[in-house]
Design a protein around this motif. Structure first.
Motif, PDB file in Angstrom:
ATOM      1  N   SER A  63       1.024  -1.042  -0.014  1.00 53.39           N
ATOM      2  CA  SER A  63       0.054   0.126   0.105  1.00 53.39           C
ATOM      3  C   SER A  63       0.967   1.371   0.134  1.00 53.39           C
ATOM      4  O   SER A  63       2.059   1.384   0.181  1.00 53.39           O
ATOM      5  CB  SER A  63      -0.984  -0.032   1.278  1.00 53.39           C
ATOM      6  OG  SER A  63      -0.285  -0.104   2.329  1.00 53.39           O
ATOM      7  N   ARG A  64       0.249   2.308  -0.298  1.00 52.40           N
ATOM      8  CA  ARG A  64       1.016   3.621  -0.443  1.00 52.40           C
ATOM      9  C   ARG A  64       1.636   4.272   0.808  1.00 52.40           C
ATOM     10  O   ARG A  64       0.727   4.096   1.949  1.00 52.40           O
ATOM     11  CB  ARG A  64      -0.061   4.575  -0.906  1.00 52.40           C
ATOM     12  CG  ARG A  64      -0.566   4.195  -2.625  1.00 52.40           C
ATOM     13  CD  ARG A  64       0.672   4.344  -3.373  1.00 52.40           C
ATOM     14  NE  ARG A  64      -0.012   4.130  -4.918  1.00 52.40           N
ATOM     15  CZ  ARG A  64       0.483   4.592  -5.962  1.00 52.40           C
ATOM     16  NH1 ARG A  64       1.729   5.239  -5.889  1.00 52.40           N
ATOM     17  NH2 ARG A  64      -0.227   4.632  -7.250  1.00 52.40           N
ATOM     18  N   TRP A 110       1.935   9.921   0.209  1.00 47.19           N
ATOM     19  CA  TRP A 110       1.029   9.843  -0.908  1.00 47.19           C
ATOM     20  C   TRP A 110      -0.391  10.004  -0.831  1.00 47.19           C
ATOM     21  O   TRP A 110      -1.301  10.787  -1.648  1.00 47.19           O
ATOM     22  CB  TRP A 110       1.275   8.497  -1.545  1.00 47.19           C
ATOM     23  CG  TRP A 110       0.451   8.341  -3.082  1.00 47.19           C
ATOM     24  CD1 TRP A 110       0.962   8.698  -4.197  1.00 47.19           C
ATOM     25  CD2 TRP A 110      -0.942   7.879  -3.153  1.00 47.19           C
ATOM     26  NE1 TRP A 110      -0.026   8.511  -5.164  1.00 47.19           N
ATOM     27  CE2 TRP A 110      -1.248   7.871  -4.621  1.00 47.19           C
ATOM     28  CE3 TRP A 110      -1.779   7.255  -2.415  1.00 47.19           C
ATOM     29  CZ2 TRP A 110      -2.290   7.693  -5.204  1.00 47.19           C
ATOM     30  CZ3 TRP A 110      -3.048   7.051  -2.893  1.00 47.19           C
ATOM     31  CH2 TRP A 110      -3.228   7.060  -4.226  1.00 47.19           C
ATOM     32  N   TRP A 111      -0.866   9.577   0.363  1.00 51.24           N
ATOM     33  CA  TRP A 111      -2.466   9.711   0.759  1.00 51.24           C
ATOM     34  C   TRP A 111      -2.503  11.399   1.028  1.00 51.24           C
ATOM     35  O   TRP A 111      -3.661  11.542   0.649  1.00 51.24           O
ATOM     36  CB  TRP A 111      -2.624   9.001   2.085  1.00 51.24           C
ATOM     37  CG  TRP A 111      -2.912   7.302   1.899  1.00 51.24           C
ATOM     38  CD1 TRP A 111      -2.164   6.535   1.796  1.00 51.24           C
ATOM     39  CD2 TRP A 111      -4.064   6.816   1.746  1.00 51.24           C
ATOM     40  NE1 TRP A 111      -2.496   5.218   1.520  1.00 51.24           N
ATOM     41  CE2 TRP A 111      -3.758   5.391   1.510  1.00 51.24           C
ATOM     42  CE3 TRP A 111      -5.496   7.457   1.429  1.00 51.24           C
ATOM     43  CZ2 TRP A 111      -5.069   4.434   1.374  1.00 51.24           C
ATOM     44  CZ3 TRP A 111      -6.618   6.421   1.281  1.00 51.24           C
ATOM     45  CH2 TRP A 111      -6.176   5.025   1.293  1.00 51.24           C
ATOM     46  N   LEU A 118       9.133   9.200  -3.232  1.00 46.64           N
ATOM     47  CA  LEU A 118       7.873   9.441  -2.788  1.00 46.64           C
ATOM     48  C   LEU A 118       7.448  10.940  -3.552  1.00 46.64           C
ATOM     49  O   LEU A 118       6.261  11.264  -3.924  1.00 46.64           O
ATOM     50  CB  LEU A 118       7.876   9.427  -1.409  1.00 46.64           C
ATOM     51  CG  LEU A 118       6.290  10.071  -0.753  1.00 46.64           C
ATOM     52  CD1 LEU A 118       5.195   9.003  -1.186  1.00 46.64           C
ATOM     53  CD2 LEU A 118       6.267  10.275   0.646  1.00 46.64           C
ATOM     54  N   GLN A 136       6.511  10.625  -6.965  1.00 52.36           N
ATOM     55  CA  GLN A 136       4.874   9.934  -7.179  1.00 52.36           C
ATOM     56  C   GLN A 136       4.243  11.424  -6.913  1.00 52.36           C
ATOM     57  O   GLN A 136       2.979  11.347  -7.404  1.00 52.36           O
ATOM     58  CB  GLN A 136       4.937   8.797  -6.025  1.00 52.36           C
ATOM     59  CG  GLN A 136       5.571   7.675  -6.298  1.00 52.36           C
ATOM     60  CD  GLN A 136       5.342   6.651  -5.133  1.00 52.36           C
ATOM     61  OE1 GLN A 136       5.240   7.041  -4.090  1.00 52.36           O
ATOM     62  NE2 GLN A 136       5.423   5.450  -5.650  1.00 52.36           N
ATOM     63  N   ASN A 137       4.483  11.907  -5.891  1.00 54.34           N
ATOM     64  CA  ASN A 137       3.361  12.989  -5.425  1.00 54.34           C
ATOM     65  C   ASN A 137       3.331  13.777  -6.540  1.00 54.34           C
ATOM     66  O   ASN A 137       2.059  14.388  -6.861  1.00 54.34           O
ATOM     67  CB  ASN A 137       3.892  13.710  -4.134  1.00 54.34           C
ATOM     68  CG  ASN A 137       3.472  12.779  -2.987  1.00 54.34           C
ATOM     69  OD1 ASN A 137       2.701  11.729  -3.008  1.00 54.34           O
ATOM     70  ND2 ASN A 137       3.658  13.030  -1.644  1.00 54.34           N
TER      71      ASN A 137
END
Lengths: 824, 297
Positions: free
Chosen positions: A640-641, A645-646, A793, A796-797
Motif C-alpha cells: 500500500s501507499r 502519497w495519501w 515519494l 510520485q506526489n
C-alpha cells in the motif's frame, strides 16, 4: 539487554520537547498541539460568550440604548463567526489531536509538522479576525454575509475583508487538519485495530475530516469570489451584470450545512465514548452508530437549500430538499436509540461527565425535533429568520456540542493533567448550565412564533416579548456563571485535584492504557488490539514487535493497512521544527498584504511561503527518510501507499472540489442567464489554439509517468529527461493561455461571464505554475541524487499532481470552450 | 402567529399537528431515557445482534414512519399555500434600506399597507438595494425580497384590523427599524383611502405654506416626493399624505405632531445610521415644517 526503564528514558530523550521557549514554538507533539487548540478555542468561547452577553443585555428590555445598531451587528457577526469557526471546530480538533493517536495506539499524528502548522495558522487567523476590533472595522454582516449587503457598495471599508480573508486563512488550517486526521486514522492504527474495532470517537473524527475536505472548498470559493467582486470589480454576485446574489447563498450553504455536522459529529463521538464507560457495558448498536455517522454526513451535503426556502424558489423544487432534510432524523434516531439502549442494558454510574451527556440527550432531542419542523417548507416560511430558529440552532449546537464538550472536559482533562476535576463543583457547573441554557433559549421558540425577527438590536415594547426577552437574558447570565464555576473547578483541581492515575474511570479504550498525563512518546510499546474494548479484555495488552534499535534511535511509529490494520512498515516521524511556525507567519504576511491591498507585501508573503515550505520539506541530511518494511512478507501482501502519497491524494480531492464548484457556478449562472450566453459583446472563445494547448498539457503527462516508472527501477537519467520534457509541455500550455488572454475581447470586469472565464482559467493556470515549480524542485533534487528505486515519494506526489492538473483541464475545456455551443 | 388571516390560518392546523407530534415524541423518548437510567444491580445480558435489532427498530424504523407521515402532511400544507388563484388586488412592494414602499398604480405610500378584508392580495416584491424579507407574522409566512428579480406572494386578512410586520432578512444597520403595518379594512373604506392617496397634496395655507417653502429649500427635497410640488425624488418615502400614516421612520416612532418634530430635529438620534440626515433647522423652521407635514392628510 536493555531494561524497560532504560528504553523509556531513551524514548523520553528522543521524543521530548526542548524545555525552553524554542521548544515551545518548535514542538510537534500532538498532545501539546491538542491542548493548545483546546485552550485557544476556550479563549474564543469566552470571547464569543461575552459578545452574546452584551447582546442579551441590550435586549433585556425593549428600546434600550446601551449600544447602537452598528455595534450590535458587529457583535452578532463576531459571536457567530467566533463560536463556529474559532471555538467549535478548533476545540474539537484539539480533542481529536490529543486523543486520536492515543486511542489508536500511535505515537503521533501522521504529519506532526503539518499539525503544528495548522495550529499556528488557526491562532494567527483568529488574531487576524479579532484585529478588526482595534482597527474599528468589525464586520457587520452576520456569519453568513449575504450579498449584496456584504459587497463593496453596501459594505465599504475593510470590515468584510477581515472576515472574508480571515475565513480563507483559517480554511488552510482546517484542510491541513482534515488531511492529517484521515491519513493518521487510515495508516497509523495499532495492529489488530481493524476498522470495525475503531473507537466511535475515531470514526466520527474520520467522517468529520472527510466532510471538511469537501465542505471547506465551497466556503473558500464563495469567499474568494466575494473578495474578487469587492477588490477588482468582477460580477459573480451582481444581478445587474449576469451574476446572482443567490450564487453566494448556494455556495455558502453547501459549506454551511455540512459545517453544522462538522461541529456536531465529533461531539457525537464524545458521547459515544462516555456512554458505555458510565453504563458499564460495551456499546449497543456500534454498527448502527457508524452507519448513522456516515449517512448523516452524506445527507448533509444534499440539504443546503433548506436555508433558502423563502428566497423565491418554486415550492415544487423545494420538496426534494425538504425530504432530504427530514431524512436526517433517521440517523439521528439511530444514535439516540443506541445511546439509550446502552444505558438501559447497562448499569449506569453517575458522574459529572455522564450528567452532561444525559443533559445533551434531552437538549439534542428538542433541537432535533425542531429541526424536522423547520425542514417542512410551510413551517419554515413562518419561523425562518425568527427567534424560533435562534432557539433551534442553539439547542442543536449548544445542546448538541457544548454539553458533550463539557462532559468531555470532566472525562478527559484528568488524562491531560493527571488530576480529577471536583465532582461537587461539577454538579453545580452542570445544574447552572442546564437551567441557564433552557431559560435563555426555550423562550426564544415562543418569541419567534410571536414574530420576533433575528438580528435586531432592539424591539418595540408592550407585548409578551418584553418578558420573554428578559428571561432569555437572565438565562444567558446563568450560563456565564456556569462557565465561571467550570474555570474555578479547573484552577482548583489543577493543584488540589485528586490524582487520576492511568485509568480513573475503568474505561475501555487505549488512551487509558498509558499514564496520565501520557509520556511524550504515548506508548513505550505499541499495543496489539483484539476487540472494540481492548481495556475490558482479560489480561494485559500484548505489545507489537518493534526492533529496539529503531524504537530508540529515531521517532517512529507503526504503519498498518487501511482496513485490517495489519503491520506494514515502521514509519519515521520528523522531529521538532521551527519551519511550521515560520510558514504560518509567512501566510500571515500574505493575508495582511491582501487586507491592506498592499501588493508588495503580498509578493513578499508569497516568496516567504515558498521559502519556508522549501526549508520545511527539504530532506534532512543525517538520516534518509526511508520507510523500513516490517517484514518482506507483509509488504508483498499489502503493497500500500505511503502516508505522504495519501496526503497528496486528499489535497488533490479537496482542490478538485474547488474546481467542481467553480464550474458549477459557471453552469448555474449560464443556465439562469436571461439573455445569450456568453452575453452580447463577449464572443465565444476561439477554439483552435486552446485545442493545441490542451493537447500539449495532456501529452505532458506521458513523460511524467515515464519518469516515475523509470526511477522506480532506479534509472535516474530517465527521471531527469522525463521531467524536463513534461515541463516543456506545461510551459507551452501556459504560453498558449497567455496569448489567448492578450487577444481576448472581454475582461473579468465586463460581466459575470468574463469574471468566470478569467477566474477559472487563471486559477487553473496558477496550478500549472505550481506544478512547474514542483517539477523544478524535483529536477534540482534529482541532480543531487536524492532519489533511487526505493526512495522517490516526492516524484510520485508531483506526478499525481501533474496528472490532476491535466485531468481537471479536460473538464474546464469542455465547460468553457465546448459547452457554450450546446447550452443554447 | 394567531392566524388572523389567509395563509397563516391555512397552516394553523398543520402547525398544531406539528407541535402535537413533536410533544409526543419528546415525551416518549424522555420516558425511555428515564427508564434506562433507573438504578439496577447488574447489567442486562443483551446479545450484540439483538441490541442492534432494537436500535434499528426504535431508532430507524419508527422515525422513518413518523418522518414519512410528517412529510406528506407538510406537502399537503404546501399545496394549499401555493394553489394558483386570481388576484383581487395587486400591489408592488419595493424594499429599501430601511423602509417599505407600496405602489398601488399612481398612489405611493410607505410602511403602511392597506388591504380590503377577505380579498386575495398579490404582492410583487422587489428590492432597491440589498436582500430583505417581507413578514407579517399573523397573516403570512416570509418571502425574501431581492434586487434584480421579482418574487410574488399572497396575502389576505380574514378580519379587519392592524397587523404588525417586519423585515426578517438582515439588511444592514437599521434592520431592526424596518417595520410596517398592514391595515385590513372593509372594501368601501379601502377604496376611499386609496382614492385619497392617489391625489396630489392639498395646497397648504398659513404656517403650513411657510413649511412647504422650508421643505423645498432644504435637503428634504433631494430625497422625498410630495406630489403637487416640485419635490419628486424617489430615494426616500413619498410624503404626499404623510399625516394619514401611523408610523415614522418605519416604526421607530408613532406619527404625532410632537414625535414628528423630535424626528425632524434629529432623525439620527432615533435611527442611527439611517439615510435621513440631520437638516440643522431653526426652531421656527421646524415649527413650520411640522405644521406643513402634519397637514398632509
Amino acid at each position: 539487554m536493555q531494561t524497560a526503564a532504560s528504553i523509556e528514558r531513551q524514548l523520553e530523550r528522543l521524543w521530548g520537547t526542548a524545555p525552553d521557549e524554542a521548544g515551545w514554538v518548535t514542538t510537534t507533539d500532538h498532545k501539546s498541539i491538542g491542548m493548545r487548540y483546546i485552550a485557544t478555542g476556550f479563549i474564543f468561547f469566552v470571547l464569543g460568550g461575552l459578545e452574546a452577553l452584551a447582546m442579551r443585555t441590550q435586549l433585556a428590555r425593549p428600546g434600550l440604548e446601551l449600544m447602537d445598531g452598528a455595534t450590535y451587528n458587529g457583535l452578532f457577526t463576531m459571536h457567530g463567526t467566533t463560536m463556529i469557526f474559532l471555538f467549535a471546530t478548533p476545540i474539537l480538533s484539539g480533542f481529536g489531536n490529543y486523543l486520536v493517536p492515543l486511542m489508536i495506539g500511535a505515537r503521533d499524528m501522521a504529519f506532526p509538522r503539518l499539525n503544528a502548522f495548522g495550529y499556528w495558522i488557526f491562532v494567527l487567523a483568529g488574531i487576524f479576525m479579532y484585529l478588526s476590533f482595534p482597527a474599528s472595522s468589525v464586520p457587520q454582516n452576520g456569519w453568513f454575509a449575504y450579498v449584496p449587503l456584504s459587497g463593496a457598495a453596501h459594505s465599504p471599508g475593510t470590515g468584510m475583508d477581515f472576515w472574508t480573508l480571515g475565513l480563507v486563512f483559517l480554511g488552510i488550517a482546517t484542510t491541513a487538519g482534515a488531511i492529517n486526521f484521515i491519513v493518521t486514522i487510515a495508516k497509523l492504527r495499532a495492529p489488530g485495530m481493524s476498522i470495525d474495532r475503531m473507537p466511535l470517537f475515531v470514526w466520527n473524527i474520520l467522517v468529520t475530516a472527510i466532510a471538511m475536505l469537501f465542505a471547506i472548498p465551497s466556503l473558500t470559493v464563495a469567499a474568494a469570489l466575494l473578495e474578487l467582486d469587492r477588490y477588482i470589480g468582477t460580477h459573480f454576485y451582481d444581478g445587474a451584470a449576469g451574476g446572482d446574489p443567490l450564487l453566494w447563498q448556494h455556495l455558502f450553504w453547501i459549506f454551511g450545512h455540512p459545517d453544522v455536522y462538522i461541529i456536531f459529529m465529533p461531539a457525537v463521538g464524545m458521547v459515544s465514548s462516555i456512554v458505555p464507560v458510565f453504563a458499564r457495558r460495551t456499546m449497543v448498536g456500534y454498527t448502527a452508530l457508524v452507519v448513522a455517522s456516515i449517512a448523516t454526513i452524506v445527507i448533509s451535503f444534499g440539504v443546503w437549500v433548506h436555508h433558502m426556502f423563502a428566497v423565491g424558489i418554486a415550492a415544487q423544487a423545494l420538496g426534494i430538499f425538504s425530504a432530504a432534510s427530514m431524512l436526517i432524523a433517521i440517523p439521528a434516531g439511530l444514535q439516540m436509540a443506541a445511546w439509550i439502549a446502552t444505558i438501559w442494558a447497562g448499569r449506569p454510574v453517575w458522574s459529572t461527565a455522564f450528567l452532561f451527556v444525559v443533559g445533551f440527550l434531552v437538549l439534542f432531542l428538542v433541537g432535533g425535533l425542531t429541526g424536522v419542523m423547520v425542514a417542512s417548507v410551510p413551517f419554515d416560511w413562518q419561523v425562518t429568520d425568527s427567534y424560533f430558529v435562534v432557539a433551534h440552532l442553539h439547542y442543536v449546537l449548544f445542546g448538541g456540542m457544548v454539553f458533550p464538550l463539557f462532559g468531555a472536559f470532566y472525562y478527559w482533562l484528568p488524562k491531560m493533567t493527571g488530576r480529577l476535576l471536583d465532582e461537587r463543583l461539577g454538579v453545580a457547573n452542570f445544574a447552572t448550565m442546564f437551567v441557564g441554557f433552557n431559560l435563555a433559549f426555550f423562550p426564544m421558540h415562543i418569541s419567534g412564533m410571536l414574530g420576533m425577527p433575528r438580528r435586531v438590536y432592539t424591539y418595540p415594547g408592550g407585548g409578551a416579548l418584553d418578558l420573554l426577552n428578559l428571561l432569555s437574558t437572565l438565562g444567558a447570565y446563568l450560563i456565564a456563571l456556569s462557565v465561571v464555576i467550570f474555570l474555578a473547578n479547573v484552577a482548583w483541581s489543577a493543584r488540589r485535584g485528586a490524582l487520576a492515575g492511568a485509568d480513573p474511570w475503568s474505561a475501555n479504550t487505549l488512551e487509558w492504557a498509558t499514564a496520565s498525563p501520557p509520556p511524550a512518546y504515548d506508548f513505550a510499546r505499541i499495543p496489539v488490539v483484539r476487540s472494540r474494548d481492548p481495556l475490558w479484555e482479560r489480561g494485559p495488552l500484548s505489545a507489537a514487535p518493534e526492533p529496539k534499535e529503531l524504537l530508540t534511535s529515531r521517532r517512529e511509529t507503526l504503519g498498518t493497512s487501511v482496513v485490517e490494520a495489519a503491520t506494514e512498515t515502521f514509519l519515521r516521524l520528523p522531529g521538532d521544527s521551527l519551519a511550521p511556525a515560520l510558514a504560518a507567519a509567512a501566510v500571515l504576511v500574505l493575508f495582511a498584504g491582501l487586507l491592506l491591498k498592499f501588493l508588495i507585501a503580498v509578493a513578499i508573503g508569497v516568496a516567504l511561503v515558498v521559502a519556508t515550505v522549501a526549508v520545511w520539506l527539504w530532506p534532512s541530511r543525517e538520516t534518509p527518510r526511508r520507510h523500513v518494511p516490517a517484514d518482506r512478507a507483509a509488504r508483498a501482501i499489502a503493497p500500500s501507499r505511503a502516508p505522504g502519497w495519501w496526503g497528496m491524494a486528499l489535497l488533490v480531492a479537496t482542490d478538485a472540489t474547488m474546481f467542481a464548484l467553480l464550474l458549477s457556478s459557471y453552469l448555474y449562472l449560464g443556465s439562469t442567464a436571461s439573455g445569450a450566453w456568453p452575453p452580447q459583446g463577449s464572443e465565444r472563445p476561439a477554439i483552435a489554439m486552446p485545442i493545441l494547448g490542451t493537447l500539449l498539457l495532456l501529452a505532458s503527462s506521458v513523460p511524467i509517468a515515464w519518469a516515475e516508472a523509470g526511477i522506480a527501477r532506479g534509472e535516474r537519467r530517465r527521471l531527469l529527461y522525463g521531467l524536463v520534457i513534461a515541463a516543456l509541455g506545461g510551459a507551452g500550455f501556459l504560453a498558449v493561455q497567455v496569448r489567448e488572454y492578450l487577444q481576448q475581447t472581454f475582461a473579468p470586469q465586463t460581466d459575470a461571464y468574463g469574471s468566470l472565464f478569467f477566474t477559472i482559467t487563471s486559477f487553473h493556470g496558477a496550478h500549472v505554475v505550481v506544478a512547474l515549480l514542483l517539477v523544478g524542485v524535483l529536477v534540482l533534487r534529482a541532480t543531487k541524487r536524492h532519489f533511487d528505486a526505493e526512495r522517490h515519494l516526492a516524484v510520485q506526489n508531483v506526478a499525481l499532481y501533474w496528472h490532476f492538473v491535466g485531468a481537471v483541464w479536460v473538464f474546464i475545456f469542455a465547460t468553457l470552450y465546448l459547452a457554450p455551443g450546446v447550452m443554447r | 402567529m394567531s392566524g388572523a388571516g389567509g395563509a397563516a390560518s391555512t397552516v394553523t392546523p398543520f402547525v398544531v399537528l406539528t407541535f402535537a407530534l413533536a410533544g409526543l415524541v419528546f415525551a416518549a423518548v424522555v420516558a425511555g431515557l428515564a427508564i434506562a437510567l433507573r438504578p439496577r444491580a447488574a447489567p442486562l445480558a443483551l446479545a450484540e445482534d439483538r441490541g442492534l435489532r432494537i436500535v434499528l427498530l426504535f431508532g430507524g424504523a419508527v422515525p422513518a414512519v413518523l418522518v414519512a407521515a410528517f412529510f406528506v402532511a407538510s406537502l399537503v400544507a404546501t399545496a394549499s399555500l401555493t394553489a394558483t388563484r386570481t388576484a383581487d388586488l395587486s400591489v408592488d412592494v419595493v424594499a429599501h434600506q430601511w423602509w417599505w414602499e407600496f405602489r398601488y398604480g399612481g398612489a405611493v405610500v410607505a410602511n403602511e399597507l392597506h388591504v380590503p378584508v377577505g380579498e386575495r392580495v398579490e404582492l410583487r416584491l422587489r428590492s432597491a438595494d440589498v436582500i430583505h424579507s417581507f413578514w407579517v407574522p399573523e397573516l403570512q409566512g416570509k418571502t425574501d425580497v431581492l434586487p434584480d428579480r421579482t418574487n410574488t406572494m399572497w396575502l389576505s386578512a380574514a378580519r379587519a384590523g392592524r397587523f404588525d410586520g417586519v423585515c426578517s432578512e438582515f439588511c444592514g444597520v437599521q434592520h431592526a427599524w424596518m417595520r410596517l403595518i398592514v391595515v385590513a379594512e372593509p372594501r368601501g373604506e379601502f377604496e376611499s383611502w386609496l382614492a385619497r392617496q392617489g391625489e396630489e397634496r392639498r395646497p397648504p395655507s398659513g404656517g403650513a405654506a411657510e413649511g412647504e417653502r422650508v421643505f423645498l429649500a432644504h435637503v428634504c427635497v433631494s430625497c422625498h416626493t410630495i406630489r403637487g410640488t416640485p419635490a419628486a425624488a424617489t430615494i426616500a418615502p413619498d410624503l404626499t399624505h404623510l399625516a394619514t400614516r401611523s408610523l415614522l421612520g418605519a416604526g421607530v416612532l408613532p406619527n404625532r405632531r410632537d414625535t414628528l418634530r423630535d424626528w425632524l430635529a434629529d432623525p439620527q438620534h432615533f435611527k442611527p445610521g439611517s439615510l435621513m440626515p440631520n437638516a440643522s433647522l431653526t426652531d421656527a423652521e421646524l415649527d413650520a415644517l411640522v405644521a406643513y407635514l402634519g397637514s398632509l392628510d
